[in-house]
Design a protein around this motif. Structure first.
Motif, PDB file in Angstrom:
ATOM      1  N   PHE A   1       0.648  -1.192  -0.093  1.00 50.08           N
ATOM      2  CA  PHE A   1      -0.112  -0.111  -0.033  1.00 50.08           C
ATOM      3  C   PHE A   1       0.789   1.215   0.003  1.00 50.08           C
ATOM      4  O   PHE A   1       2.061   1.274   0.673  1.00 50.08           O
ATOM      5  CB  PHE A   1      -0.851   0.128   1.057  1.00 50.08           C
ATOM      6  N   VAL A   2       0.654   2.259  -0.619  1.00 52.40           N
ATOM      7  CA  VAL A   2       1.080   3.545  -0.608  1.00 52.40           C
ATOM      8  C   VAL A   2       0.072   4.704   0.116  1.00 52.40           C
ATOM      9  O   VAL A   2      -0.923   4.902  -0.550  1.00 52.40           O
ATOM     10  CB  VAL A   2       1.132   3.902  -1.939  1.00 52.40           C
TER      11      VAL A   2
ATOM     12  N   THR B   1       1.566  -1.602   4.363  1.00 51.71           N
ATOM     13  CA  THR B   1       1.856  -0.268   3.902  1.00 51.71           C
ATOM     14  C   THR B   1       3.507  -0.171   3.601  1.00 51.71           C
ATOM     15  O   THR B   1       4.134  -0.268   4.679  1.00 51.71           O
ATOM     16  CB  THR B   1       1.546   0.895   4.674  1.00 51.71           C
ATOM     17  N   THR B   2       3.825   0.106   2.412  1.00 50.53           N
ATOM     18  CA  THR B   2       5.407   0.006   2.272  1.00 50.53           C
ATOM     19  C   THR B   2       6.151   1.399   1.820  1.00 50.53           C
ATOM     20  O   THR B   2       7.228   1.677   1.729  1.00 50.53           O
ATOM     21  CB  THR B   2       5.961  -1.068   0.936  1.00 50.53           C
TER      22      THR B   2
ATOM     23  N   TRP C   1      -6.776  -0.493  -6.160  1.00 56.15           N
ATOM     24  CA  TRP C   1      -5.898   0.258  -7.120  1.00 56.15           C
ATOM     25  C   TRP C   1      -5.575   1.658  -6.518  1.00 56.15           C
ATOM     26  O   TRP C   1      -4.596   2.292  -6.645  1.00 56.15           O
ATOM     27  CB  TRP C   1      -6.633   0.407  -8.683  1.00 56.15           C
ATOM     28  N   ALA C   2      -6.765   2.391  -5.855  1.00 54.07           N
ATOM     29  CA  ALA C   2      -6.614   3.876  -5.314  1.00 54.07           C
ATOM     30  C   ALA C   2      -5.591   3.581  -4.296  1.00 54.07           C
ATOM     31  O   ALA C   2      -4.988   4.625  -3.809  1.00 54.07           O
ATOM     32  CB  ALA C   2      -7.910   4.120  -4.823  1.00 54.07           C
ATOM     33  N   ALA C   3      -5.553   2.538  -3.495  1.00 53.87           N
ATOM     34  CA  ALA C   3      -4.899   2.284  -2.210  1.00 53.87           C
ATOM     35  C   ALA C   3      -3.211   1.833  -2.595  1.00 53.87           C
ATOM     36  O   ALA C   3      -2.477   2.033  -1.702  1.00 53.87           O
ATOM     37  CB  ALA C   3      -5.308   1.341  -1.483  1.00 53.87           C
ATOM     38  N   THR C   4      -3.086   1.740  -3.564  1.00 56.15           N
ATOM     39  CA  THR C   4      -1.658   1.267  -4.180  1.00 56.15           C
ATOM     40  C   THR C   4      -1.114   2.563  -5.223  1.00 56.15           C
ATOM     41  O   THR C   4      -0.371   3.387  -5.043  1.00 56.15           O
ATOM     42  CB  THR C   4      -1.501  -0.085  -4.684  1.00 56.15           C
TER      43      THR C   4
ATOM     44  N   VAL D   1       2.724  -7.641  -1.041  1.00 54.89           N
ATOM     45  CA  VAL D   1       2.013  -8.058   0.021  1.00 54.89           C
ATOM     46  C   VAL D   1       1.059  -9.253  -0.282  1.00 54.89           C
ATOM     47  O   VAL D   1       0.689  -9.303  -1.403  1.00 54.89           O
ATOM     48  CB  VAL D   1       0.805  -6.930   0.683  1.00 54.89           C
ATOM     49  N   LEU D   2       1.481 -10.280   0.300  1.00 56.48           N
ATOM     50  CA  LEU D   2       0.939 -11.635   0.318  1.00 56.48           C
ATOM     51  C   LEU D   2      -0.379 -11.709   1.354  1.00 56.48           C
ATOM     52  O   LEU D   2      -0.331 -11.450   2.414  1.00 56.48           O
ATOM     53  CB  LEU D   2       1.710 -12.887   0.668  1.00 56.48           C
TER      54      LEU D   2
END
Ligand code: NIG
Ligand code: FE
Length: 416
Positions: free
Chosen positions: A91-92, A153-154, A357-360, A384-385
């Motif tokens: 997640f971004v 979240t990375t 999509w919006a969260a990444t 993320v797995l």
């Protein structure tokens, strides 16, 4: 050289356009594998080709002189069996305020019995933050970073804005820069109590000494353009001063009521305008015709009992939408991107694919990054797995900890 091969992925969200059927924002691949080399994605494809590709890759790279020179460094490939689970990009989270002291649980409790949220509560956190030592703030921040990582979240942005003196804002920017390259100067969060009767002096400080002290640690400049915080004219002046110092603009706007935040963001070419809860048709049209992302923060509406922003209206008009947590002690004290996805689907008219999509990828656009939020050759290996067969489960099973393993730049953050 470090190599990891993740195989037996039931559903892979690449977010690469055209990787799958038209209309799928997530570029979905089934029965897929991902090869990671030295922190970057080296290959993405069908699981049954993975072993061949991986050994071909190992042979070709060990013949390169640079690797031979490093001699025994060439290592064997780590293998991860995804067990048929879903893999998505990390997640971004493009909007957080996680460097602060204290909390405002009492304010939340009062709100749940009917007291309205107001921007002025920020001043209480300012007092607690000023009273905290660097070591206290650093330890608290490290705790939030661990919390973010554990939830998948990375990449995350961190704003200043709870210091509001030159020295306090500079130390918040410095501490934030220790944990992320995405630091935002938000000296214009609210006018602090000691400047209540002379707000013009505070604005002069923000665009002068405070910006000078914070710009070296920051990539972004932000302003809270809202009734109770900064007017559109004040906001414009502050953003222009940041831009003149080389910072990139972003805006808090249209959170508590209709206003000029969106139009201002579009006018200055902001990467993102965040909140977007109260929008006119002209705001939506301006966003659709711009490169400015509308970042929606449903943790705020959940925690303040405000109406949710209408994501469907934005997406249908052609606006790029991102989701972020807005993690802060006042309006949204959660760092959970899976919760944002669940709220966006349940309350805001987004499909599960649009929300993921919006969260990444959406968050990556809001930070003007193309190396994160996607799983494709050359991107950061931020993965993320899920302990679930599809990403839909992020909305379908709200509140359940489905993030089972997390890699950032190819390194596993979760205990294997
Ligand atoms: O994004 N809108 C301004 N800032 C935060 C709230 C901060 C607070 O209440 O402490 C937000 O919601
Ligand atoms: Fe915010």
């Amino acid at each position: 050289m470090s190599t990891t091969l993740i195989t037996n992925i039931g559903e892979l969200t690449t977010n690469v356009g055209g990787a799958s059927a038209p209309g799928d924002p997530c570029g979905t691949l089934r029965d897929a594998a991902v090869l990671v080399v030295d922190g970057r994605v080296a290959w993405v494809g069908p699981a049954d080709e993975a072993e061949d590709v991986s050994s071909r890759f190992a042979r070709s790279t060990t013949r390169e002189p640079s690797v031979v020179e490093r001699g025994s460094e060439a290592t064997e490939t780590k293998r991860v069996d995804a067990g048929g689970g879903a893999v998505i990009p990390g997640f971004v989270d493009s909007h957080t305020h996680i460097v602060f002291g204290g909390d405002r649980a009492d304010e939340f409790e009062a709100r749940m019995t009917g007291t309205a949220y107001a921007a002025g509560g920020i001043r209480r956190t300012v007092a607690a933050t000023r009273a905290a030592t660097d070591a206290e703030l650093r330890a608290r921040l490290a705790g939030f970073v661990a919390e973010l990582h554990a939830q998948g979240t990375t990449t995350f942005e961190v704003k200043t804005g709870y210091g509001l003196t030159v020295d306090d804002e500079a130390r918040l920017a410095r501490l934030a820069a220790e944990v992320t390259p995405e630091v935002t100067f938000l000296g214009a969060h609210v006018v602090p109590a000691e400047y209540a009767e002379r707000r013009e002096d505070y604005i002069a400080l923000v665009v002068g000494d405070m910006l000078d002290a914070c710009a070296p640690h920051s990539r972004w400049v932000d302003v809270f353009c809202e009734r109770g915080a900064f007017t559109p004219d004040e906001s414009r002046r502050i953003l222009d001063a940041g831009i003149a110092r080389g910072l990139l603009p972003r805006v808090h706007g249209n959170q508590l009521g209709p206003g000029d935040g969106v139009q201002l963001a579009v006018a200055v070419g902001a990467a993102s305008v965040d909140h977007c809860t109260y929008l006119s048709d002209a705001d939506v049209a301006a966003l659709a015709a711009s490169d400015t992302v509308a970042t929606l923060l449903p943790g705020v509406e959940f925690s303040t009992r405000q109406p949710y922003p209408d994501a469907r209206r934005l997406i249908d008009a052609g606006v790029t939408v991102a989701l972020a947590s807005d993690c802060n002690p006042g309006s949204s004290f959660t760092s959970s991107m899976p919760l944002m996805i669940a709220l966006a689907v349940r309350e805001m008219g987004m499909t599960p694919a649009e929300a993921v999509w919006a969260a990444t990828a959406g968050g990556a656009r809001a930070l003007r990054r193309d190396d994160v939020g996607v799983i494709t050759a050359g991107a950061c290996a931020d993965l993320v797995l899920l302990d679930a067969p599809t990403r839909v489960h992020l909305a379908y099973r709200p509140g359940v900890p489905l993030v089972s393993r997390v890699w950032k730049d190819g390194a596993e953050l979760t205990p294997a």
